[in-house]
Design a protein around this motif. Structure first.
Motif, PDB file in Angstrom:
ATOM      1  N   LEU A 100      -0.575 -46.237   1.139  1.00 34.43           N
ATOM      2  CA  LEU A 100      -0.712 -46.577   1.236  1.00 34.43           C
ATOM      3  C   LEU A 100      -2.470 -47.550   1.054  1.00 34.43           C
ATOM      4  O   LEU A 100      -3.427 -46.568   1.295  1.00 34.43           O
ATOM      5  CB  LEU A 100      -0.359 -48.147   1.602  1.00 34.43           C
ATOM      6  CG  LEU A 100       1.526 -48.013   0.983  1.00 34.43           C
ATOM      7  CD1 LEU A 100       1.965 -48.546   2.251  1.00 34.43           C
ATOM      8  CD2 LEU A 100       1.441 -48.612  -0.267  1.00 34.43           C
ATOM      9  N   ASP A 101      -2.872 -48.360   0.522  1.00 34.12           N
ATOM     10  CA  ASP A 101      -4.610 -49.495   0.675  1.00 34.12           C
ATOM     11  C   ASP A 101      -4.653 -48.892   2.516  1.00 34.12           C
ATOM     12  O   ASP A 101      -5.942 -48.894   2.886  1.00 34.12           O
ATOM     13  CB  ASP A 101      -4.674 -50.432   0.244  1.00 34.12           C
ATOM     14  CG  ASP A 101      -4.681 -50.208  -0.667  1.00 34.12           C
ATOM     15  OD1 ASP A 101      -5.490 -50.176  -1.994  1.00 34.12           O
ATOM     16  OD2 ASP A 101      -3.377 -50.620  -1.879  1.00 34.12           O
ATOM     17  N   GLU A 102      -3.817 -49.658   3.071  1.00 32.52           N
ATOM     18  CA  GLU A 102      -4.439 -50.028   4.627  1.00 32.52           C
ATOM     19  C   GLU A 102      -3.073 -49.166   5.604  1.00 32.52           C
ATOM     20  O   GLU A 102      -3.091 -49.466   6.949  1.00 32.52           O
ATOM     21  CB  GLU A 102      -3.759 -51.499   5.245  1.00 32.52           C
ATOM     22  CG  GLU A 102      -4.656 -52.517   3.989  1.00 32.52           C
ATOM     23  CD  GLU A 102      -5.396 -53.775   4.358  1.00 32.52           C
ATOM     24  OE1 GLU A 102      -3.262 -54.459   5.245  1.00 32.52           O
ATOM     25  OE2 GLU A 102      -5.264 -54.536   4.110  1.00 32.52           O
ATOM     26  N   SER A 103      -2.602 -48.228   4.433  1.00 30.57           N
ATOM     27  CA  SER A 103      -1.160 -47.993   5.611  1.00 30.57           C
ATOM     28  C   SER A 103      -0.776 -46.140   5.109  1.00 30.57           C
ATOM     29  O   SER A 103      -0.786 -46.341   3.769  1.00 30.57           O
ATOM     30  CB  SER A 103      -0.172 -48.547   6.199  1.00 30.57           C
ATOM     31  OG  SER A 103       0.992 -48.987   5.854  1.00 30.57           O
ATOM     32  N   PRO A 122      -0.576 -47.872  10.371  1.00 28.41           N
ATOM     33  CA  PRO A 122      -2.061 -48.377   9.803  1.00 28.41           C
ATOM     34  C   PRO A 122      -3.355 -46.866  10.078  1.00 28.41           C
ATOM     35  O   PRO A 122      -2.923 -45.851  10.482  1.00 28.41           O
ATOM     36  CB  PRO A 122      -1.890 -49.306  11.273  1.00 28.41           C
ATOM     37  CG  PRO A 122      -1.236 -48.440  12.378  1.00 28.41           C
ATOM     38  CD  PRO A 122       0.305 -47.984  11.334  1.00 28.41           C
ATOM     39  N   VAL A 123      -3.920 -47.312   8.839  1.00 27.38           N
ATOM     40  CA  VAL A 123      -5.083 -46.347   8.555  1.00 27.38           C
ATOM     41  C   VAL A 123      -6.834 -47.077   9.366  1.00 27.38           C
ATOM     42  O   VAL A 123      -7.332 -46.257   9.415  1.00 27.38           O
ATOM     43  CB  VAL A 123      -5.126 -45.793   7.476  1.00 27.38           C
ATOM     44  CG1 VAL A 123      -3.487 -45.094   6.971  1.00 27.38           C
ATOM     45  CG2 VAL A 123      -5.339 -46.807   6.682  1.00 27.38           C
ATOM     46  N   GLN A 124      -6.618 -47.857   9.673  1.00 25.90           N
ATOM     47  CA  GLN A 124      -7.834 -48.846  10.009  1.00 25.90           C
ATOM     48  C   GLN A 124      -8.360 -48.136  11.491  1.00 25.90           C
ATOM     49  O   GLN A 124      -7.624 -47.713  12.691  1.00 25.90           O
ATOM     50  CB  GLN A 124      -7.492 -50.093  10.015  1.00 25.90           C
ATOM     51  CG  GLN A 124      -9.181 -50.985  10.613  1.00 25.90           C
ATOM     52  CD  GLN A 124      -8.658 -52.399  10.674  1.00 25.90           C
ATOM     53  OE1 GLN A 124      -7.504 -53.222  11.041  1.00 25.90           O
ATOM     54  NE2 GLN A 124      -9.861 -53.023  10.832  1.00 25.90           N
ATOM     55  N   GLY A 125      -9.437 -48.069  11.527  1.00 32.34           N
ATOM     56  CA  GLY A 125     -10.216 -47.031  12.635  1.00 32.34           C
ATOM     57  C   GLY A 125      -9.765 -45.686  12.666  1.00 32.34           C
ATOM     58  O   GLY A 125     -10.264 -44.961  13.925  1.00 32.34           O
ATOM     59  N   VAL A 159       0.575 -41.080  -4.517  1.00 33.76           N
ATOM     60  CA  VAL A 159      -0.965 -41.871  -4.161  1.00 33.76           C
ATOM     61  C   VAL A 159      -1.421 -42.313  -5.739  1.00 33.76           C
ATOM     62  O   VAL A 159      -0.718 -42.407  -6.497  1.00 33.76           O
ATOM     63  CB  VAL A 159      -2.190 -39.955  -4.535  1.00 33.76           C
ATOM     64  CG1 VAL A 159      -2.168 -39.385  -2.851  1.00 33.76           C
ATOM     65  CG2 VAL A 159      -1.783 -39.595  -5.189  1.00 33.76           C
ATOM     66  N   GLN A 160      -2.052 -43.248  -4.967  1.00 29.41           N
ATOM     67  CA  GLN A 160      -3.003 -44.439  -6.175  1.00 29.41           C
ATOM     68  C   GLN A 160      -3.411 -43.348  -7.039  1.00 29.41           C
ATOM     69  O   GLN A 160      -4.982 -43.953  -6.270  1.00 29.41           O
ATOM     70  CB  GLN A 160      -2.625 -46.041  -5.039  1.00 29.41           C
ATOM     71  CG  GLN A 160      -1.575 -46.181  -4.666  1.00 29.41           C
ATOM     72  CD  GLN A 160      -1.954 -47.277  -3.646  1.00 29.41           C
ATOM     73  OE1 GLN A 160      -3.071 -48.235  -4.224  1.00 29.41           O
ATOM     74  NE2 GLN A 160      -1.826 -47.734  -2.601  1.00 29.41           N
TER      75      GLN A 160
END
Length: 389
Positions: A100-103, A122-125, A159-160
């Motif tokens: 996903l975009d954020e996870s 989560p993938v941020q950072g 995947v998108q």
């Protein structure tokens, strides 16, 4: 896109020999246990048409190969309880992943197809790369299910993106930072030692709809996914149509004009989640910034239905599907009412209108599709382990 398993089975044995017959019977026994769940030798004999002694021999060979084990007892009307045998799910397993975009969502998949906890990472950072992302997904899915990481042999990743080039080239995506446009699958396989299938996320959701959703009986259908982005999965008589370069159904890049008030707009600019949230806010929404508000706002609902109908026009003209399925976060939030509004707009005097239905696979459709692919792969790998002599 799934690579064929190594051909190590009955094709290496002369048909009609005792070895060929034993292997054939053992494969059938394994398939029956996978299909029906744990079986006693008597029940296995009934389902396979074999005698009890033959069923006993099949189970003994499968147990020696570490493919089945006793899992319980079944009380009989007379005599002692009978032992039931189940497939060992700790021998080979896989992980289904949704990028996903954020996870990153991930879930363990075993040969039985049993439900396991879905994890959301989560993938941020985090430092992003194909191998790093999938390694995190595998570790988290195994930890949540209490499974041994060493049993993971296959991964299916939604995947998108459009997937082509033998399943290892990605295009039309901006949601995979750190992933190269080609070679991602090879890197994951090399670094993690697992077999990898990359597949478009909407195609996976379409597979799930065919398998367990509202389109099980449809001769053909188009699955419109509306969320952060847009996409259409195309099912023709049970087969996914991907196109020459894997980009069939990428309607999010389609330019539209008529009736939008924004000539030259692409459909994502009309139906992307952020656009819908802005419409809700400008129309006096509750201000919670949630797509869930859509179901309560009839004006915005009608705007969304208009824009979906416009997006579907080329799909209907080119494919003429029997059914349109609406899925993805936006459509699920709007509910069955949205399907009714779109159906009314799809009616034309010059052509029959397709049925328009709300997806029946829920918000985990991508993982459901990935899990089904993996179950087939895992079962094939187990069959390969049946001795041939």
């Amino acid at each position: 896109m799934t690579r064929a398993p190594e051909n190590r089975g009955t094709s290496q044995i002369d048909p009609g020999t005792s070895s060929w017959l034993r292997t054939r019977n053992d494969r059938e026994a394994l398939r029956l246990i996978l299909e029906h769940g744990p079986l006693t030798r008597s029940r296995l004999g009934e389902l396979s048409g074999m005698s009890k002694p033959t069923a006993t021999q099949m189970l003994a060979r499968l147990e020696r190969a570490d493919l089945v084990l006793p899992v319980g007892e079944v009380a009989g009307s007379r005599g002692p309880s009978a032992v039931s045998w189940g497939v060992r799910t700790d021998r080979v397993a896989g992980v289904a992943v949704n990028m996903l975009d954020e996870s990153i969502q991930a879930v363990l998949v075993d040969a039985s197809g049993a439900e396991h906890p879905i994890v959301d990472l989560p993938v941020q950072g985090t430092e992003r790369s194909p191998e790093a992302d999938i390694a995190r997904a595998i570790d988290a899915a195994c930890a949540a299910a209490g499974a041994d990481r060493g049993c993971i042999e296959a991964v299916t990743v939604g995947v998108q993106a459009a997937v082509s080039g033998g399943g290892d080239a990605l295009s039309l995506t901006d949601s995979l930072p750190g992933w190269p446009s080609s070679g991602a699958r090879a890197r994951i396989e090399r670094e993690l030692g697992v077999s990898v299938t990359l597949e478009n996320d909407v195609n996976l959701a379409t597979m799930a709809e065919r398998a367990i959703g509202v389109a099980q009986q449809a001769s053909s259908f188009a699955f419109l996914w509306v969320g952060v982005g847009l996409g259409v999965g195309v099912d023709l008589n049970g087969s996914i149509h991907r196109g020459m370069h894997g980009s069939a159904g990428e309607v999010g890049y389609l330019t539209v004009a008529a009736g939008t008030g924004a000539p030259g707009a692409v459909t994502t600019d009309l139906l992307g989640e952020q656009v819908i949230l802005e419409l809700l806010g400008s129309h006096g929404g509750a201000g919670q910034g949630s797509i869930a508000e859509l179901v309560e706002d009839d004006v915005v609902m009608n705007v969304v239905a208009d824009r979906i109908a416009l997006t579907l026009e080329p799909v209907l003209a080119v494919l003429d599907p029997a059914v349109i399925v609406l899925g993805g976060p936006t459509c699920l939030a709007a509910g069955a009412r949205l399907a009714q509004l779109v159906a009314a707009r799809a009616e034309r005097e010059e052509r029959p209108a397709p049925d328009v239905l709300l997806s029946g696979t829920g918000d985990s459709a991508v993982l459901v599709g990935a899990r089904r692919l993996l179950v087939e792969q895992i079962r094939a790998r187990l069959e390969e382990r049946i001795p041939t002599d």
